[in-house]
Design a protein around this motif. Sequence first.
Motif: not given
Length: 340
Positions: A155, A261, A264
């Motif tokens: 990230y 998020e 992923q």
Amino acid sequence: MTLQPIDPVSDSRVEHCNSSLNGHNYHYLYGEPPGGQYKATVFLIHGWPDCGSAGWRYQIPLLLDMGFRVVVPDMMGYGGTDAPEVPPNDLSLYSYKRAADDIAELAKVIGAQQIILGGHDWGGMIVYRTAQWHPELISHVFVVCTPYMPPSEGYMSNEDLVRKLLPQFGYQIHLASGEVEKHVNNEHSIRQFLRAIYGGRTPSGETAFDPNKGVLFDKLPHIEESNILNGKILDHYVREYSRHGIHGPVNWYRTRKVNWEHDQALLDKKKIEQPLLFIQATNDNVLRPEMSKGMEKFIPNLTRGEVNASHWALTQTPEKVNAIIASWLGKQSLGNRSSL
């Protein structure tokens, strides 16, 4: 090919529609070629700060003329589509994943088993991710200006991205900060804001938007008409933004963490296998040409085109953009199944 652009308010070639998609209302333009027979369905996805159909006003008639059914939604926060406040609502409503799922739902609503996706600005990232989240739905992709960014395991915040890699994305930090909403909060300030974003200048030639810094509030009151967005189209944009304000549109700049998020789950799906056309605007001072280097690694069926234009290539050089899109679509085997 010269075609009269769509009037986003009233045009006999399209109709205004509304549908509930995963619990939220979406407004979209819907058009079919004369006679109602079409060879495929094209969804056109806008970015910031365009207002849905208006940003694609020169491309819609081209696609209708070529025999395509065309659907152009206002994305979450824009125009006639819902603009949920955050908080209390979840920021993920403005994420790529949510947009992809809503596009898939809209395809079901209109009975399309497969669609072609076109995107510009944020719309480019949305269509890339939609092709990954719903690969069975998306047959072809074309993107103007926006380079492909693959899902990343690590990230990086907006602040780190600007500091380390892309200083010209500094405006995104400003838009996400909440400061812009405090200053752009009525019809007049919305008009000046839009003039500034689309290249308007003060009488002395100064700008009120700096990609590295954001909106320059002291210059905003003095901005004159933009050459790119003006007249009736500017009036339309002001009316559309005045529905909900700018909170919804700037929420797209607050979703970097939630998008990461969601990404992923796509780490093993970084490649986009569908045929994809990427049109680079050579004078784009934010999505610069060097950012698209290496896209072939992730998009094996990539075709490149370019136009001598700024970020607003769709309306700045529409004939050149249209020619590239028309040529590419003409070479694709799209068939004649109405299910597309």
